[in-house]
Design a protein around this motif. Sequence first.
Motif, mmCIF file in Angstrom:
data_model
loop_
_atom_site.group_PDB
_atom_site.id
_atom_site.type_symbol
_atom_site.label_atom_id
_atom_site.label_comp_id
_atom_site.label_asym_id
_atom_site.label_seq_id
_atom_site.Cartn_x
_atom_site.Cartn_y
_atom_site.Cartn_z
ATOM 1 N N GLU A 141 7.718 9.375 -12.429
ATOM 2 C CA GLU A 141 6.478 9.471 -11.646
ATOM 3 C C GLU A 141 6.023 8.076 -11.205
ATOM 4 N N LEU A 142 6.165 7.116 -12.128
ATOM 5 C CA LEU A 142 5.765 5.736 -11.865
ATOM 6 C C LEU A 142 6.612 5.150 -10.738
ATOM 7 N N GLU A 143 7.926 5.420 -10.829
ATOM 8 C CA GLU A 143 8.840 4.945 -9.782
ATOM 9 C C GLU A 143 8.434 5.524 -8.432
ATOM 10 N N LEU A 144 8.094 6.829 -8.453
ATOM 11 C CA LEU A 144 7.741 7.516 -7.213
ATOM 12 C C LEU A 144 6.487 6.904 -6.583
ATOM 13 N N ILE A 145 5.453 6.701 -7.434
ATOM 14 C CA ILE A 145 4.194 6.132 -6.933
ATOM 15 C C ILE A 145 4.434 4.739 -6.356
ATOM 16 N N ARG A 146 5.265 3.929 -7.059
ATOM 17 C CA ARG A 146 5.544 2.572 -6.580
ATOM 18 C C ARG A 146 6.237 2.609 -5.224
ATOM 19 N N LYS A 147 7.172 3.575 -5.086
ATOM 20 C CA LYS A 147 7.917 3.679 -3.836
ATOM 21 C C LYS A 147 6.980 4.103 -2.698
ATOM 22 N N LEU A 148 6.105 5.116 -2.997
ATOM 23 C CA LEU A 148 5.164 5.588 -1.976
ATOM 24 C C LEU A 148 4.234 4.450 -1.550
ATOM 25 N N ARG A 188 4.890 1.206 -1.736
ATOM 26 C CA ARG A 188 5.673 0.242 -0.933
ATOM 27 C C ARG A 188 5.830 0.729 0.494
ATOM 28 N N ASP A 189 6.148 2.049 0.616
ATOM 29 C CA ASP A 189 6.347 2.614 1.955
ATOM 30 C C ASP A 189 5.063 2.534 2.772
ATOM 31 N N ALA A 190 3.932 2.863 2.112
ATOM 32 C CA ALA A 190 2.635 2.842 2.807
ATOM 33 C C ALA A 190 2.297 1.427 3.250
ATOM 34 N N GLU A 191 2.550 0.469 2.362
ATOM 35 C CA GLU A 191 2.252 -0.934 2.693
ATOM 36 C C GLU A 191 3.131 -1.409 3.843
ATOM 37 N N ALA A 192 4.392 -0.973 3.834
ATOM 38 C CA ALA A 192 5.325 -1.373 4.895
ATOM 39 C C ALA A 192 4.855 -0.803 6.234
#
Lengths: 363, 152
Positions: free
Chosen positions: A341-348, A350-354
């Motif tokens: 879940e933590l990995e998923l939130i971090r990825k989301l 990162r994607d949002a920031e990008a």
Amino acid sequence: MYVAVKGGEKAIDAAHAWLAEERRGPTDVAELSVAQIKGQLKLAVNRVMAEGSLYDPDLAALAIKQARGDLIEAVFLIRAYRTTLPRFGGSVPVDTGEMACDRRVSATFKDAPGGQVLGPTFDYTHRLLDFKLAADGEVPDAPEGTSDGVTKPHIMSFLDREDLVQKEPEGPEVPPDLTRAPLELPATRALRLQSLTRGDEGFILGMAYSTQRGYARNHAFVAELRIGTCAVEMEIPELGFAIEIGEVEVTECETVNQFQGSKTEPPQFTRGYGLVFGMSERKAISMALVDRALRWEELGEDNLGAPAQDEEFVLYHADNIQATGFLEHIKLPHYVDFQSELELIRKLRRDAEARDAHREAAE
Amino acid sequence: MAMTDTTQSARKAWLGTLAKAPAAEMARLWQGAGYAPEYEVLRAPEIGAVMVRGRAGAAGAAFNLGEMTVTRCSVRLVTGEVGHGYVQGRGKGHALQAALTDALMQSPDAAEDVTTRIIAPLAQQAHAERSTRAAKAAATKVDFFTIARGED
């Protein structure tokens, strides 16, 4: 990926040793005996037997001691023990008409044959703390009257004789058993009653209260509430006849509800039924109200969408051991689940920031 | 061994008395009686559960109320009588003593003595306890009386 992790044994052992010490409490205070719990906390013992679905006051008292007074934990211990016992058979249905009543009241007929017998009730006490109990108090003997030695007739039989109350349908002599086969819906009334009698008292009470407050309105009268001892008989194959194998204290509640009639039924009274191990009248009354609410379909009533009419909602949430098992499992290690879940939130994130950076650059 | 209705109802009564007896009281009376019959164990004392049933509305379809603990045991005396003990709770000694008592009760030579020393005292105690509770219940029976009538 499943990662096996070891460790924690020492911490667990220490936790259990501390638990035992905390259970004992201060050693300058006398230890509580199982006999004291059985004799003096009898209503707690009754509740553990009812919800543990095993009538054995000694075991229930032991479970309460082991569980440090946590009654749901005690019920859990009893349920676990129960599964280790071979089943010798099923009893002949107990005849509550033959009950040796400690208490028997009717809210519908003042002059009921057999009378209004209060028994050892909390009713009419003022609910003021009794500080005498904090000291060593001598208890005076309870007064004795003259018993007529006759069993008390069921109040409902009087209405039944006038044909004013709905007849109880018959069913198979060997009822379905939710401890042997998974509960499937729609459930028969026998399965509903089994589920309600072993269900959590607080849950059944809340459901019953909701019907009184207007969710599936069914104004119930307590036609009769009786508490006492009933003999338990069982057919013994090696003997070829039935014998009494013991006796149980039970609380029985029969409620009567006005019923305007439906497409299939004439105007009459309908009934709700509660029967619970031990002296448990709050539970027995609650059970009768919920039983009645769940009978809407068989009586041709409307489904008002009330929680107490919803068999699935009531029966699947009444069992406090199922509930606590699922509820409490979420405190156990979910490290790997949570890691993903933590990995998923971090990825989301990162994607949002990008995306934001990309939009800003475009502007 | 054909059993007449009378002996069956008598046996039913003593088996019920033995089943409901407090284990400690059974042990006290059994030891006090000093019986030492020779016997073989047909079924060693076994603890189990019986599903107690009720009826919807006290009169309708049967349903499962919950289980109770029961211990059972079977023995055969060297003289041939087979005794069965089914007792409430988890008392292996209680079940064995009940089975032996049941076997002895079927032996014409012993029945009277066993009745006097074990069955009758247990039945009397149960009766006394039941009577005391009934008397206490009777004392809590409400006597309604009318304080004043509206028409006066």
